[in-house]
Design a protein around this motif. Sequence first.
Motif, PDB file in Angstrom:
ATOM      1  N   ASP A 102       0.821  -1.203   0.000  1.00  0.00           N
ATOM      2  CA  ASP A 102       0.000   0.000   0.000  1.00  0.00           C
ATOM      3  C   ASP A 102       0.861   1.262   0.000  1.00  0.00           C
ATOM      4  O   ASP A 102       0.633   2.175  -0.802  1.00  0.00           O
ATOM      5  CB  ASP A 102      -0.957  -0.003   1.194  1.00  0.00           C
ATOM      6  CG  ASP A 102      -1.938  -1.159   1.128  1.00  0.00           C
ATOM      7  OD1 ASP A 102      -3.021  -0.985   0.535  1.00  0.00           O
ATOM      8  OD2 ASP A 102      -1.604  -2.252   1.627  1.00  0.00           O
ATOM      9  N   ALA A 103       1.861   1.305   0.868  1.00  0.00           N
ATOM     10  CA  ALA A 103       2.729   2.483   0.955  1.00  0.00           C
ATOM     11  C   ALA A 103       3.569   2.636  -0.311  1.00  0.00           C
ATOM     12  O   ALA A 103       3.766   3.753  -0.800  1.00  0.00           O
ATOM     13  CB  ALA A 103       3.631   2.377   2.182  1.00  0.00           C
ATOM     14  N   THR A 104       4.055   1.528  -0.865  1.00  0.00           N
ATOM     15  CA  THR A 104       4.874   1.595  -2.070  1.00  0.00           C
ATOM     16  C   THR A 104       4.040   2.045  -3.269  1.00  0.00           C
ATOM     17  O   THR A 104       4.492   2.860  -4.079  1.00  0.00           O
ATOM     18  CB  THR A 104       5.548   0.240  -2.356  1.00  0.00           C
ATOM     19  OG1 THR A 104       6.275  -0.173  -1.185  1.00  0.00           O
ATOM     20  CG2 THR A 104       6.495   0.328  -3.528  1.00  0.00           C
ATOM     21  N   ALA A 105       2.822   1.541  -3.381  1.00  0.00           N
ATOM     22  CA  ALA A 105       1.931   1.966  -4.469  1.00  0.00           C
ATOM     23  C   ALA A 105       1.622   3.452  -4.332  1.00  0.00           C
ATOM     24  O   ALA A 105       1.602   4.187  -5.324  1.00  0.00           O
ATOM     25  CB  ALA A 105       0.648   1.141  -4.464  1.00  0.00           C
ATOM     26  N   GLU A 106       1.394   3.910  -3.112  1.00  0.00           N
ATOM     27  CA  GLU A 106       1.127   5.332  -2.867  1.00  0.00           C
ATOM     28  C   GLU A 106       2.322   6.181  -3.296  1.00  0.00           C
ATOM     29  O   GLU A 106       2.167   7.234  -3.930  1.00  0.00           O
ATOM     30  CB  GLU A 106       0.828   5.542  -1.378  1.00  0.00           C
ATOM     31  CG  GLU A 106       0.378   6.929  -1.024  1.00  0.00           C
ATOM     32  CD  GLU A 106      -0.012   7.041   0.453  1.00  0.00           C
ATOM     33  OE1 GLU A 106       0.585   7.882   1.134  1.00  0.00           O
ATOM     34  OE2 GLU A 106      -0.891   6.274   0.887  1.00  0.00           O
ATOM     35  N   THR A 107       3.534   5.729  -2.982  1.00  0.00           N
ATOM     36  CA  THR A 107       4.748   6.429  -3.394  1.00  0.00           C
ATOM     37  C   THR A 107       4.861   6.462  -4.910  1.00  0.00           C
ATOM     38  O   THR A 107       5.191   7.492  -5.501  1.00  0.00           O
ATOM     39  CB  THR A 107       5.996   5.762  -2.787  1.00  0.00           C
ATOM     40  OG1 THR A 107       5.915   5.863  -1.355  1.00  0.00           O
ATOM     41  CG2 THR A 107       7.276   6.417  -3.268  1.00  0.00           C
ATOM     42  N   VAL A 109       2.473   6.306  -7.146  1.00  0.00           N
ATOM     43  CA  VAL A 109       1.463   7.220  -7.684  1.00  0.00           C
ATOM     44  C   VAL A 109       1.891   8.672  -7.461  1.00  0.00           C
ATOM     45  O   VAL A 109       1.746   9.522  -8.350  1.00  0.00           O
ATOM     46  CB  VAL A 109       0.067   6.925  -7.078  1.00  0.00           C
ATOM     47  CG1 VAL A 109      -0.925   8.026  -7.403  1.00  0.00           C
ATOM     48  CG2 VAL A 109      -0.442   5.567  -7.561  1.00  0.00           C
ATOM     49  N   ALA A 110       2.467   8.951  -6.307  1.00  0.00           N
ATOM     50  CA  ALA A 110       2.940  10.310  -6.012  1.00  0.00           C
ATOM     51  C   ALA A 110       4.069  10.732  -6.949  1.00  0.00           C
ATOM     52  O   ALA A 110       4.315  11.930  -7.129  1.00  0.00           O
ATOM     53  CB  ALA A 110       3.394  10.408  -4.562  1.00  0.00           C
ATOM     54  N   LEU A 115      -1.977   3.346 -10.577  1.00  0.00           N
ATOM     55  CA  LEU A 115      -2.459   2.032 -10.151  1.00  0.00           C
ATOM     56  C   LEU A 115      -3.329   1.473 -11.269  1.00  0.00           C
ATOM     57  O   LEU A 115      -4.278   2.130 -11.705  1.00  0.00           O
ATOM     58  CB  LEU A 115      -3.249   2.173  -8.846  1.00  0.00           C
ATOM     59  CG  LEU A 115      -3.592   0.896  -8.101  1.00  0.00           C
ATOM     60  CD1 LEU A 115      -2.325   0.147  -7.667  1.00  0.00           C
ATOM     61  CD2 LEU A 115      -4.443   1.212  -6.879  1.00  0.00           C
TER      62      LEU A 115
END
Length: 146
Positions: A102-107, A109-110, A115
């Motif tokens: 979750d945190a890596t996907a958020e990074t 996307v940022a 996704l």
Amino acid sequence: MTVQSLHHVSVVVDDLEEATAFFTALGLELEGRAPIEGTWVDRINGLDGIRVDIAMMRTPRGQGRLELTKFHSPAAVGEGSGPAPSNTLGLRSIMFEVDDVDATAETAVAHGGELMGEIVDYEDVYRLCYVRGPEGIIIALSQDLR
């Protein structure tokens, strides 16, 4: 004769800086950068006048590498327009094991990633997702839940 190990995967990109920054944000480390040209590289690739810049990225534990290659000459060629769908023949994705999907996907996307679907759990064993990164590269993320 047997394969000893997987040394690296090479991906041709148009924006080397953007790709390097994206994979650095995901936790890969820049091992080195170099311009490559000369008759030896022409002979290996079967092309004349090759001039490229590469960035060699490695995973934090050093067991995997990703070579990002920017062609200056001859110009890189593409396969049509737009990012290829997941079922296109050829290289499908690059998968990284991470400690927190979750945190890596958020990074990702940022830093310009997208996704592709949902983050899902597979039989309480893995948490998985696909992110489209720079140049349309599909990055698979896997978190071991055991």
